[in-house]
Enzyme design. Structure first.
Site, PDB file in Angstrom:
ATOM      1  N   ASP A  54       0.845  -1.207   0.000  1.00  9.53           N
ATOM      2  CA  ASP A  54       0.000   0.000   0.000  1.00  9.53           C
ATOM      3  C   ASP A  54       0.874   1.249   0.000  1.00  9.53           C
ATOM      4  O   ASP A  54       0.662   2.174  -0.781  1.00  9.53           O
ATOM      5  CB  ASP A  54      -0.893   0.042   1.251  1.00  9.53           C
ATOM      6  CG  ASP A  54      -1.963  -1.028   1.252  1.00  9.53           C
ATOM      7  OD1 ASP A  54      -3.106  -0.712   0.916  1.00  9.53           O
ATOM      8  OD2 ASP A  54      -1.643  -2.178   1.578  1.00  9.53           O
ATOM      9  N   THR A 130      -7.385  -4.520  -0.376  1.00  9.31           N
ATOM     10  CA  THR A 130      -6.204  -5.068   0.331  1.00  9.31           C
ATOM     11  C   THR A 130      -6.452  -6.514   0.769  1.00  9.31           C
ATOM     12  O   THR A 130      -5.543  -7.332   0.743  1.00  9.31           O
ATOM     13  CB  THR A 130      -5.872  -4.207   1.567  1.00  9.31           C
ATOM     14  OG1 THR A 130      -5.927  -2.850   1.182  1.00  9.31           O
ATOM     15  CG2 THR A 130      -4.486  -4.513   2.087  1.00  9.31           C
TER      16      THR A 130
END
Ligand code: AMP
Ligand code: MG
Length: 338
Positions: A54, A130
């Site tokens: 990320d 995610t």
């Protein structure tokens, strides 16, 4: 005398640099996903897993775009809070990028723009989905560009999505008024600034009868009520089972006609972030589809980091939109009375 590079479309430069940055980040994300060790995931305050990827993807894309467009603003999901508290994590991110830690922090710190001002602003969800990324399912690098509060460019990098030719690694790009296109990550290498940015044109499905529609929703029932969407599907007499997929990759699938109804019903007053819809909405709409809230109102990306949509998000091929909204409202009214 050198001839100036022709820009084929009003946002050609933005689209070109966005495609290159997302393709580059897709390669990085794939490498990190392949080497992902489960315990490298940590918990953010909202309990969603965050990985090195990320931060690394956000720093990579923002540092590139900041170099290309130094006056533009950025709104992106990650902040440097967790990185500043965890030297090991910061070091791992810097190492993944081969970038000095100060540059990583600087790039991520650029992303706190509050928005809502009509300015030229890039909107990024570095790893959308995610949970899909960690579970080796679908995920998406979602990058949008807004000006005057409206989405002008959207790029979705989907490293695990079939490119239509049997290869994983698909990228969608759209520009206001110029259509939506898909290409394999490899094709990106042949793009030239100033030349046409194409690939294979995406067009939404032509189905008009909801019974024949393919509907899709989040894998995570915590992100979107599966019960409510099942009720909507029942009202519409949709025959096929829902396609459950993580991330904004779903909208890419809608743009190219794989699915024709997308429903998202967050629970418990969850307020949507602008990076979860802005990049994807233009990808669907430029392919002929429609994206609104559950009441049929257009989504507003000009308010800031958050959105004000009511009753979730509904995307369709456009042709079935009114029927779907009607079914959504019926299902919601029913739910309110139980
Ligand atoms: P999806 O992959 O479609 O499930 O969507 C992933 C996105 O859902 C994440 O990027 C988050 O921004 C967003 N999200 C996180 N928590 C929630 C929640 N409680 N309700 C709805 N969406 C959420
Ligand atoms: Mg997201």
């Amino acid at each position: 005398m050198t001839t100036p590079t022709p820009a084929h479309t009003p946002y050609h430069h933005e689209r070109f640099h966005a495609i290159l940055a997302v393709a580059n980040a897709s390669t990085l994300a794939r490498r990190l996903q392949n080497s992902l060790i489960r315990n490298q995931a940590l918990k953010k305050s909202d309990a969603s897993p965050v990985t090195i990827a990320d931060f690394a993807v956000q720093a990579l894309i923002v540092s590139r775009l900041h170099r290309d467009f130094p006056d533009d603003y950025f709104i992106a999901e990650e902040t440097t809070g967790a990185l500043r508290e965890d030297d090991q994590l910061l070091e791992a991110v810097a190492q993944a990028l081969d970038m000095p830690v100060a540059d990583v922090l600087h790039a991520i710190d650029l992303c706190g723009h509050p928005g809502g001002d009509g300015a030229r602003t890039w909107i990024l969800d570095p790893i959308d989905g995610t949970r899909g990324f960690i579970a080796m399912r679908q995920y998406c690098i979602a990058l949008g560009f807004i000006e005057g509060g409206a989405a002008r460019v959207g790029v979705l990098g989907c490293p695990n999505l079939d490119d239509g030719e049997g290869q994983a690694g698909c990228l969608f790009h759209a520009e206001e008024g110029k259509g939506t296109w898909q290409m394999s990550e490899k094709q990106v290498d042949s793009l030239v600034l100033g030349a046409e940015l194409k690939g294979k044109q995406c067009v939404v499905a032509t189905v008009t009868d909801p019974r024949e529609a393919v509907f899709s929703e989040s894998v995570e029932s915590a992100h979107s009520s599966h019960e409510l969407s099942a009720r909507v599907a029942e009202f519409l007499q949709v025959r096929a089972a829902p396609v459950r997929m993580d991330s904004q990759a779903k909208y890419g699938c809608m743009a190219r006609g794989d699915v024709s109804i997308f429903l998202r019903f967050p629970r418990g007053g969850y307020v949507e972030n602008v990076w979860d819809s802005a990049p994807a909405t233009i990808v669907v709409e430029e392919a002929g589809g429609k994206v609104t809230d559950g009441r049929g109102r257009p989504l507003n990306f000009g308010l800031g980091r958050k959105m004000d949509n009511d009753d979730g998000i509904v995307a369709t091929n456009g042709l079935m939109h009114d029927k779907v909204i009607e079914a959504v409202q019926k299902a919601m009214a029913e739910e309110a009375h139980v």
